[in-house]
Design a protein around this motif. Structure first.
Motif, PDB file in Angstrom:
ATOM      1  N   VAL A  74     -29.314 -25.809  25.351  1.00 45.09           N
ATOM      2  CA  VAL A  74     -30.283 -24.719  25.396  1.00 45.09           C
ATOM      3  C   VAL A  74     -29.573 -23.373  25.490  1.00 45.09           C
ATOM      4  O   VAL A  74     -29.964 -22.391  24.846  1.00 45.09           O
ATOM      5  CB  VAL A  74     -31.248 -24.922  26.594  1.00 45.09           C
ATOM      6  N   THR A  75     -28.497 -23.339  26.269  1.00 46.83           N
ATOM      7  CA  THR A  75     -27.709 -22.110  26.402  1.00 46.83           C
ATOM      8  C   THR A  75     -27.008 -21.758  25.091  1.00 46.83           C
ATOM      9  O   THR A  75     -27.003 -20.598  24.655  1.00 46.83           O
ATOM     10  CB  THR A  75     -26.662 -22.256  27.523  1.00 46.83           C
ATOM     11  N   GLU A  76     -26.418 -22.758  24.440  1.00 50.50           N
ATOM     12  CA  GLU A  76     -25.714 -22.533  23.175  1.00 50.50           C
ATOM     13  C   GLU A  76     -26.643 -21.989  22.094  1.00 50.50           C
ATOM     14  O   GLU A  76     -26.224 -21.194  21.246  1.00 50.50           O
ATOM     15  CB  GLU A  76     -25.071 -23.839  22.702  1.00 50.50           C
ATOM     16  N   TYR A  77     -27.878 -22.412  22.123  1.00 53.09           N
ATOM     17  CA  TYR A  77     -28.853 -21.942  21.119  1.00 53.09           C
ATOM     18  C   TYR A  77     -29.567 -20.660  21.554  1.00 53.09           C
ATOM     19  O   TYR A  77     -30.523 -20.239  20.903  1.00 53.09           O
ATOM     20  CB  TYR A  77     -29.867 -23.048  20.817  1.00 53.09           C
ATOM     21  N   LYS A  78     -29.093 -20.056  22.643  1.00 55.74           N
ATOM     22  CA  LYS A  78     -29.616 -18.775  23.127  1.00 55.74           C
ATOM     23  C   LYS A  78     -31.145 -18.810  23.289  1.00 55.74           C
ATOM     24  O   LYS A  78     -31.842 -17.853  22.973  1.00 55.74           O
ATOM     25  CB  LYS A  78     -29.198 -17.638  22.176  1.00 55.74           C
ATOM     26  N   THR A  79     -31.612 -19.930  23.791  1.00 49.86           N
ATOM     27  CA  THR A  79     -33.050 -20.151  23.908  1.00 49.86           C
ATOM     28  C   THR A  79     -33.749 -19.093  24.739  1.00 49.86           C
ATOM     29  O   THR A  79     -34.851 -18.644  24.405  1.00 49.86           O
ATOM     30  CB  THR A  79     -33.312 -21.542  24.516  1.00 49.86           C
ATOM     31  N   LEU A  80     -33.117 -18.671  25.818  1.00 47.35           N
ATOM     32  CA  LEU A  80     -33.757 -17.724  26.727  1.00 47.35           C
ATOM     33  C   LEU A  80     -33.344 -16.279  26.457  1.00 47.35           C
ATOM     34  O   LEU A  80     -33.647 -15.389  27.255  1.00 47.35           O
ATOM     35  CB  LEU A  80     -33.441 -18.109  28.174  1.00 47.35           C
ATOM     36  N   GLU A  81     -32.703 -16.046  25.323  1.00 43.50           N
ATOM     37  CA  GLU A  81     -32.288 -14.685  24.972  1.00 43.50           C
ATOM     38  C   GLU A  81     -33.291 -14.029  24.028  1.00 43.50           C
ATOM     39  O   GLU A  81     -32.925 -13.258  23.143  1.00 43.50           O
ATOM     40  CB  GLU A  81     -30.880 -14.702  24.371  1.00 43.50           C
ATOM     41  N   THR A  82     -34.545 -14.359  24.202  1.00 42.45           N
ATOM     42  CA  THR A  82     -35.641 -13.756  23.453  1.00 42.45           C
ATOM     43  C   THR A  82     -36.848 -13.704  24.363  1.00 42.45           C
ATOM     44  O   THR A  82     -36.978 -14.527  25.269  1.00 42.45           O
ATOM     45  CB  THR A  82     -35.975 -14.571  22.181  1.00 42.45           C
ATOM     46  N   ASP A  83     -37.736 -12.730  24.101  1.00 49.44           N
ATOM     47  CA  ASP A  83     -38.967 -12.664  24.892  1.00 49.44           C
ATOM     48  C   ASP A  83     -40.154 -13.211  24.113  1.00 49.44           C
ATOM     49  O   ASP A  83     -41.293 -13.152  24.569  1.00 49.44           O
ATOM     50  CB  ASP A  83     -39.243 -11.232  25.374  1.00 49.44           C
ATOM     51  N   ASP A 131     -38.273 -30.635  39.999  1.00 46.99           N
ATOM     52  CA  ASP A 131     -37.476 -29.451  40.362  1.00 46.99           C
ATOM     53  C   ASP A 131     -36.997 -28.715  39.111  1.00 46.99           C
ATOM     54  O   ASP A 131     -37.093 -27.484  39.023  1.00 46.99           O
ATOM     55  CB  ASP A 131     -36.263 -29.860  41.210  1.00 46.99           C
ATOM     56  N   VAL A 132     -36.477 -29.472  38.150  1.00 46.83           N
ATOM     57  CA  VAL A 132     -35.962 -28.869  36.912  1.00 46.83           C
ATOM     58  C   VAL A 132     -37.096 -28.216  36.123  1.00 46.83           C
ATOM     59  O   VAL A 132     -36.953 -27.110  35.603  1.00 46.83           O
ATOM     60  CB  VAL A 132     -35.242 -29.926  36.048  1.00 46.83           C
ATOM     61  N   SER A 133     -38.237 -28.889  36.050  1.00 46.76           N
ATOM     62  CA  SER A 133     -39.390 -28.364  35.299  1.00 46.76           C
ATOM     63  C   SER A 133     -39.911 -27.069  35.902  1.00 46.76           C
ATOM     64  O   SER A 133     -40.201 -26.109  35.182  1.00 46.76           O
ATOM     65  CB  SER A 133     -40.517 -29.399  35.262  1.00 46.76           C
ATOM     66  N   LYS A 134     -40.020 -27.036  37.218  1.00 45.10           N
ATOM     67  CA  LYS A 134     -40.521 -25.835  37.896  1.00 45.10           C
ATOM     68  C   LYS A 134     -39.564 -24.666  37.696  1.00 45.10           C
ATOM     69  O   LYS A 134     -39.997 -23.524  37.438  1.00 45.10           O
ATOM     70  CB  LYS A 134     -40.714 -26.110  39.391  1.00 45.10           C
ATOM     71  N   ALA A 135     -38.256 -24.931  37.799  1.00 52.95           N
ATOM     72  CA  ALA A 135     -37.262 -23.870  37.618  1.00 52.95           C
ATOM     73  C   ALA A 135     -37.305 -23.336  36.191  1.00 52.95           C
ATOM     74  O   ALA A 135     -37.251 -22.126  35.957  1.00 52.95           O
ATOM     75  CB  ALA A 135     -35.867 -24.400  37.949  1.00 52.95           C
ATOM     76  N   SER A 136     -37.426 -24.243  35.230  1.00 52.46           N
ATOM     77  CA  SER A 136     -37.487 -23.859  33.820  1.00 52.46           C
ATOM     78  C   SER A 136     -38.735 -23.030  33.535  1.00 52.46           C
ATOM     79  O   SER A 136     -38.676 -21.994  32.861  1.00 52.46           O
ATOM     80  CB  SER A 136     -37.475 -25.110  32.942  1.00 52.46           C
ATOM     81  N   GLU A 137     -39.869 -23.474  34.059  1.00 49.55           N
ATOM     82  CA  GLU A 137     -41.137 -22.766  33.856  1.00 49.55           C
ATOM     83  C   GLU A 137     -41.068 -21.360  34.437  1.00 49.55           C
ATOM     84  O   GLU A 137     -41.535 -20.387  33.823  1.00 49.55           O
ATOM     85  CB  GLU A 137     -42.271 -23.555  34.496  1.00 49.55           C
ATOM     86  N   MET A 138     -40.454 -21.226  35.597  1.00 48.42           N
ATOM     87  CA  MET A 138     -40.347 -19.932  36.251  1.00 48.42           C
ATOM     88  C   MET A 138     -39.534 -18.957  35.391  1.00 48.42           C
ATOM     89  O   MET A 138     -39.916 -17.793  35.205  1.00 48.42           O
ATOM     90  CB  MET A 138     -39.690 -20.091  37.633  1.00 48.42           C
ATOM     91  N   ILE A 139     -38.436 -19.452  34.836  1.00 47.41           N
ATOM     92  CA  ILE A 139     -37.588 -18.607  33.998  1.00 47.41           C
ATOM     93  C   ILE A 139     -38.329 -18.169  32.735  1.00 47.41           C
ATOM     94  O   ILE A 139     -38.278 -17.006  32.329  1.00 47.41           O
ATOM     95  CB  ILE A 139     -36.280 -19.351  33.623  1.00 47.41           C
ATOM     96  N   VAL A 140     -39.047 -19.109  32.121  1.00 48.84           N
ATOM     97  CA  VAL A 140     -39.801 -18.804  30.897  1.00 48.84           C
ATOM     98  C   VAL A 140     -40.826 -17.708  31.159  1.00 48.84           C
ATOM     99  O   VAL A 140     -40.926 -16.734  30.395  1.00 48.84           O
ATOM    100  CB  VAL A 140     -40.497 -20.066  30.344  1.00 48.84           C
ATOM    101  N   PHE A 141     -41.578 -17.823  32.245  1.00 50.50           N
ATOM    102  CA  PHE A 141     -42.623 -16.845  32.527  1.00 50.50           C
ATOM    103  C   PHE A 141     -42.051 -15.479  32.919  1.00 50.50           C
ATOM    104  O   PHE A 141     -42.719 -14.455  32.761  1.00 50.50           O
ATOM    105  CB  PHE A 141     -43.578 -17.358  33.599  1.00 50.50           C
ATOM    106  N   ASP A 152     -57.744 -13.152  25.834  1.00 51.90           N
ATOM    107  CA  ASP A 152     -58.592 -14.167  26.452  1.00 51.90           C
ATOM    108  C   ASP A 152     -57.858 -15.480  26.731  1.00 51.90           C
ATOM    109  O   ASP A 152     -58.469 -16.478  27.099  1.00 51.90           O
ATOM    110  CB  ASP A 152     -59.811 -14.446  25.561  1.00 51.90           C
ATOM    111  N   ILE A 153     -56.531 -15.468  26.565  1.00 46.83           N
ATOM    112  CA  ILE A 153     -55.728 -16.684  26.764  1.00 46.83           C
ATOM    113  C   ILE A 153     -55.139 -16.720  28.168  1.00 46.83           C
ATOM    114  O   ILE A 153     -54.543 -15.744  28.640  1.00 46.83           O
ATOM    115  CB  ILE A 153     -54.584 -16.759  25.722  1.00 46.83           C
ATOM    116  N   ASP A 154     -55.310 -17.846  28.833  1.00 45.72           N
ATOM    117  CA  ASP A 154     -54.618 -18.081  30.099  1.00 45.72           C
ATOM    118  C   ASP A 154     -53.244 -18.671  29.763  1.00 45.72           C
ATOM    119  O   ASP A 154     -53.151 -19.795  29.247  1.00 45.72           O
ATOM    120  CB  ASP A 154     -55.405 -19.044  30.986  1.00 45.72           C
ATOM    121  N   ILE A 155     -52.202 -17.912  30.024  1.00 46.06           N
ATOM    122  CA  ILE A 155     -50.856 -18.286  29.571  1.00 46.06           C
ATOM    123  C   ILE A 155     -50.386 -19.611  30.171  1.00 46.06           C
ATOM    124  O   ILE A 155     -49.804 -20.449  29.480  1.00 46.06           O
ATOM    125  CB  ILE A 155     -49.832 -17.171  29.895  1.00 46.06           C
ATOM    126  N   LYS A 156     -50.663 -19.815  31.440  1.00 43.66           N
ATOM    127  CA  LYS A 156     -50.199 -21.049  32.084  1.00 43.66           C
ATOM    128  C   LYS A 156     -50.931 -22.280  31.555  1.00 43.66           C
ATOM    129  O   LYS A 156     -50.337 -23.357  31.419  1.00 43.66           O
ATOM    130  CB  LYS A 156     -50.345 -20.942  33.601  1.00 43.66           C
TER     131      LYS A 156
END
Length: 203
Positions: A74-83, A131-141, A152-156
């Motif tokens: 995930v890091t190599e593909y820069k997954t979290l380097e976009t909004d 634990d991993v899922s919650k941490a990942s979700e927090m970072i995404v949001f 009108d969309i609830d993001i969660k």
């Protein structure tokens, strides 16, 4: 776990790991034979037990190794380097499919492990997964630009729906013994593009 395992040539380590992922993905924890893993690896059963004290130790290593390899991909593909949430989904998908090409049975193992009921491993896997899922979700949001979504969309709720849809898709592929990275890439990218049209304000 014996540190001598990590002193083996990387190709031999990969062969043992892939063999274990394959056997555990095809059998329940209780019914997966260590002898079959040894045979698939091209080593003796005694040597396998020299590297891993018992089946539980090997299984939990495989689980944690899958999480760590996924994190690196995930890091190599820069997954979290976009909004852009949907771009994140695509990068995440591509990273995981890339990993599946090197470790063909990793995702099938992960799915089976998640639904495994053997008491000696069930609790540890569920707690770690949560634990991993919650941490990942927090970072995404924290990262995504919510201004692109329909008002009108609830993001969660949307996030949960997409998560369960992908989970169900992969579970079906697993049950059909059809986890083919190229096919998965094409089909899920179509779904991601569809979700983007449904949930965002972009034309």
């Amino acid at each position: 776990m014996n540190d001598k395992f990590f002193k083996l040539p990387l190709e031999k380590q990969r062969r043992i790991i892939n063999a274990a992922y394959k056997v555990f993905s095809e059998n329940s924890y209780k019914k997966a034979p260590m002898s079959e893993i040894a045979d698939e690896s091209g080593i003796s059963k005694a040597l396998l037990f020299h590297y891993f004290t018992n089946k539980k130790e090997l299984y939990m290593y495989l689980w944690m190794n899958a999480i760590e390899m996924t994190r690196k991909a995930v890091t190599e593909y820069k997954t979290l380097e976009t909004d852009d949430f949907f771009e994140m989904l695509k990068r995440s998908l591509l990273s995981k499919c890339s990993l599946m090409r090197d470790y063909p049975h990793l995702y099938a193992f992960s799915l089976r492990a998640y639904y495994e009921t053997a008491p000696e491993i069930h609790k540890s896997i569920q707690e770690n997964f949560n634990d991993v899922s919650k941490a990942s979700e927090m970072i995404v949001f924290e990262k995504i630009d919510i201004s692109k979504f329909r008002k009108d969309i609830d993001i969660k709720t949307m996030y949960a729906e997409i998560f369960y849809a992908v989970d169900g898709y992969m579970l079906k592929k697993y049950r059909l013994n059809c986890i083919i990275p190229d096919e998965i890439e094409k089909e899920i990218i179509i779904l991601i593009d569809f979700w983007k049209k449904v949930y965002t304000q972009e034309v």
